[in-house]
Write a protein that holds these residues in place. Structure first.
Motif, mmCIF file in Angstrom:
data_model
loop_
_atom_site.group_PDB
_atom_site.id
_atom_site.type_symbol
_atom_site.label_atom_id
_atom_site.label_comp_id
_atom_site.label_asym_id
_atom_site.label_seq_id
_atom_site.Cartn_x
_atom_site.Cartn_y
_atom_site.Cartn_z
ATOM 1 N N THR A 19 12.184 2.277 -38.625
ATOM 2 C CA THR A 19 13.311 1.719 -37.893
ATOM 3 C C THR A 19 14.578 2.201 -38.592
ATOM 4 O O THR A 19 14.731 2.005 -39.796
ATOM 5 N N LEU A 20 15.461 2.825 -37.830
ATOM 6 C CA LEU A 20 16.706 3.358 -38.374
ATOM 7 C C LEU A 20 17.885 2.810 -37.585
ATOM 8 O O LEU A 20 17.820 2.685 -36.356
ATOM 9 N N VAL A 21 18.958 2.487 -38.296
ATOM 10 C CA VAL A 21 20.216 2.113 -37.660
ATOM 11 C C VAL A 21 21.194 3.243 -37.960
ATOM 12 O O VAL A 21 21.427 3.580 -39.121
ATOM 13 N N VAL A 22 21.735 3.835 -36.896
ATOM 14 C CA VAL A 22 22.590 5.014 -37.030
ATOM 15 C C VAL A 22 23.977 4.683 -36.499
ATOM 16 O O VAL A 22 24.126 4.123 -35.414
ATOM 17 N N GLU A 23 24.982 5.040 -37.276
ATOM 18 C CA GLU A 23 26.369 4.933 -36.819
ATOM 19 C C GLU A 23 26.823 6.321 -36.405
ATOM 20 O O GLU A 23 26.628 7.291 -37.152
ATOM 21 N N VAL A 24 27.386 6.416 -35.200
ATOM 22 C CA VAL A 24 27.903 7.695 -34.729
ATOM 23 C C VAL A 24 29.400 7.576 -34.468
ATOM 24 O O VAL A 24 29.902 6.522 -34.108
ATOM 25 N N ALA A 50 29.629 4.332 -32.082
ATOM 26 C CA ALA A 50 28.558 3.450 -31.622
ATOM 27 C C ALA A 50 27.544 3.234 -32.724
ATOM 28 O O ALA A 50 27.458 4.015 -33.675
ATOM 29 N N GLY A 51 26.774 2.165 -32.563
ATOM 30 C CA GLY A 51 25.641 1.901 -33.426
ATOM 31 C C GLY A 51 24.370 2.053 -32.601
ATOM 32 O O GLY A 51 24.315 1.603 -31.460
ATOM 33 N N LEU A 52 23.390 2.722 -33.157
ATOM 34 C CA LEU A 52 22.137 2.960 -32.450
ATOM 35 C C LEU A 52 20.982 2.391 -33.261
ATOM 36 O O LEU A 52 20.973 2.501 -34.496
ATOM 37 N N ILE A 53 20.019 1.809 -32.582
ATOM 38 C CA ILE A 53 18.760 1.436 -33.213
ATOM 39 C C ILE A 53 17.740 2.458 -32.725
ATOM 40 O O ILE A 53 17.569 2.651 -31.520
ATOM 41 N N CYS A 54 17.115 3.132 -33.679
ATOM 42 C CA CYS A 54 16.159 4.183 -33.353
ATOM 43 C C CYS A 54 14.827 3.908 -34.033
ATOM 44 O O CYS A 54 14.779 3.325 -35.123
ATOM 45 N N TYR A 55 13.774 4.358 -33.386
ATOM 46 C CA TYR A 55 12.440 4.352 -33.978
ATOM 47 C C TYR A 55 12.032 5.814 -34.067
ATOM 48 O O TYR A 55 12.005 6.518 -33.057
ATOM 49 N N ALA A 56 11.748 6.274 -35.276
ATOM 50 C CA ALA A 56 11.475 7.690 -35.487
ATOM 51 C C ALA A 56 10.210 7.874 -36.306
ATOM 52 O O ALA A 56 9.995 7.181 -37.305
ATOM 53 N N SER A 57 9.388 8.828 -35.871
ATOM 54 C CA SER A 57 8.163 9.105 -36.614
ATOM 55 C C SER A 57 8.445 10.134 -37.702
ATOM 56 O O SER A 57 9.337 10.966 -37.584
ATOM 57 N N ALA A 83 6.113 -1.906 -28.993
ATOM 58 C CA ALA A 83 5.724 -0.932 -27.968
ATOM 59 C C ALA A 83 6.522 0.368 -28.127
ATOM 60 O O ALA A 83 5.967 1.471 -28.005
ATOM 61 N N LEU A 84 7.822 0.248 -28.419
ATOM 62 C CA LEU A 84 8.641 1.445 -28.632
ATOM 63 C C LEU A 84 8.211 2.189 -29.888
ATOM 64 O O LEU A 84 8.187 3.425 -29.914
ATOM 65 N N MET A 85 7.847 1.447 -30.923
ATOM 66 C CA MET A 85 7.351 2.076 -32.153
ATOM 67 C C MET A 85 6.048 2.825 -31.874
ATOM 68 O O MET A 85 5.865 3.961 -32.337
ATOM 69 N N ALA A 86 5.156 2.214 -31.113
ATOM 70 C CA ALA A 86 3.882 2.858 -30.775
ATOM 71 C C ALA A 86 4.135 4.131 -29.968
ATOM 72 O O ALA A 86 3.476 5.156 -30.182
ATOM 73 N N ARG A 87 5.114 4.069 -29.072
ATOM 74 C CA ARG A 87 5.456 5.260 -28.276
ATOM 75 C C ARG A 87 6.011 6.369 -29.169
ATOM 76 O O ARG A 87 5.653 7.540 -29.014
ATOM 77 N N ALA A 88 6.884 6.018 -30.105
ATOM 78 C CA ALA A 88 7.445 7.017 -31.020
ATOM 79 C C ALA A 88 6.329 7.688 -31.815
ATOM 80 O O ALA A 88 6.346 8.906 -32.020
ATOM 81 N N LEU A 89 5.346 6.908 -32.240
ATOM 82 C CA LEU A 89 4.231 7.460 -33.008
ATOM 83 C C LEU A 89 3.361 8.348 -32.127
ATOM 84 O O LEU A 89 3.028 9.473 -32.498
ATOM 85 N N ALA A 90 3.013 7.869 -30.935
ATOM 86 C CA ALA A 90 2.138 8.620 -30.026
ATOM 87 C C ALA A 90 2.770 9.948 -29.607
ATOM 88 O O ALA A 90 2.082 10.956 -29.470
ATOM 89 N N GLU A 91 4.083 9.943 -29.406
ATOM 90 C CA GLU A 91 4.787 11.135 -28.929
ATOM 91 C C GLU A 91 5.409 11.947 -30.065
ATOM 92 O O GLU A 91 6.042 12.973 -29.802
ATOM 93 N N ASN A 92 5.246 11.476 -31.322
ATOM 94 C CA ASN A 92 5.886 12.117 -32.474
ATOM 95 C C ASN A 92 7.361 12.352 -32.144
ATOM 96 O O ASN A 92 7.862 13.467 -32.172
ATOM 97 N N ALA A 93 8.040 11.259 -31.795
ATOM 98 C CA ALA A 93 9.373 11.355 -31.213
ATOM 99 C C ALA A 93 10.366 10.427 -31.902
ATOM 100 O O ALA A 93 10.000 9.608 -32.738
ATOM 101 N N VAL A 94 11.613 10.604 -31.510
ATOM 102 C CA VAL A 94 12.692 9.686 -31.871
ATOM 103 C C VAL A 94 13.046 8.922 -30.604
ATOM 104 O O VAL A 94 13.379 9.522 -29.581
ATOM 105 N N ILE A 95 12.938 7.605 -30.661
ATOM 106 C CA ILE A 95 13.269 6.756 -29.517
ATOM 107 C C ILE A 95 14.569 6.019 -29.842
ATOM 108 O O ILE A 95 14.648 5.333 -30.859
#
Length: 107
Positions: free
Chosen positions: A7-12, A27-34, A81-93
């Motif tokens: 789980t990452l919190v990103v400031e842009v 903006a502030g973003l909450i991201c789930y990244a594998s 569920a979003l974390m599981a998707r990030a893992l399954a897709e090897n992605a950044v959500i």
């Protein structure tokens, strides 16, 4: 090494073509990244956000699901569920984006 989701919190900040509201200052973003570790997850997230014409300024890691649970965080099913998707897709959500605005009259 095994892929995990962080789980990452990103400031842009602002950048031409970033898609943020006109008067937003960033903006502030909450991201789930594998990644195999948090550093890889951060690198991948920054690269993806730059490709999306965003300007990452700061990234704060909040750990894996297991680390968050051990710290006493409540993690709702939607997040899991979003974390599981990030893992399954090897992605950044990008789960959430909250634009920042200067207060009326300036700070």
């Amino acid at each position: 090494m095994v892929q995990q989701v962080y789980t990452l919190v990103v400031e842009v900040g602002r950048k031409a073509g970033d898609g943020l509201p006109k008067k937003a200052t960033g903006a502030g973003l909450i991201c789930y990244a594998s990644g195999v570790d948090e550093e890889e997850a951060v690198r991948e997230t920054v690269a993806i956000l730059k490709q999306a014409d965003l300007a990452p300024l700061d990234v704060a890691g909040h750990g894996t699901l297991e680390e968050r649970l051990a710290a006493g965080d409540e993690v709702p099913e939607e997040e899991r569920a979003l974390m599981a998707r990030a893992l399954a897709e090897n992605a950044v959500i990008v789960a959430e984006m909250m634009p920042f605005f200067d207060p009326p009259g300036g700070a």
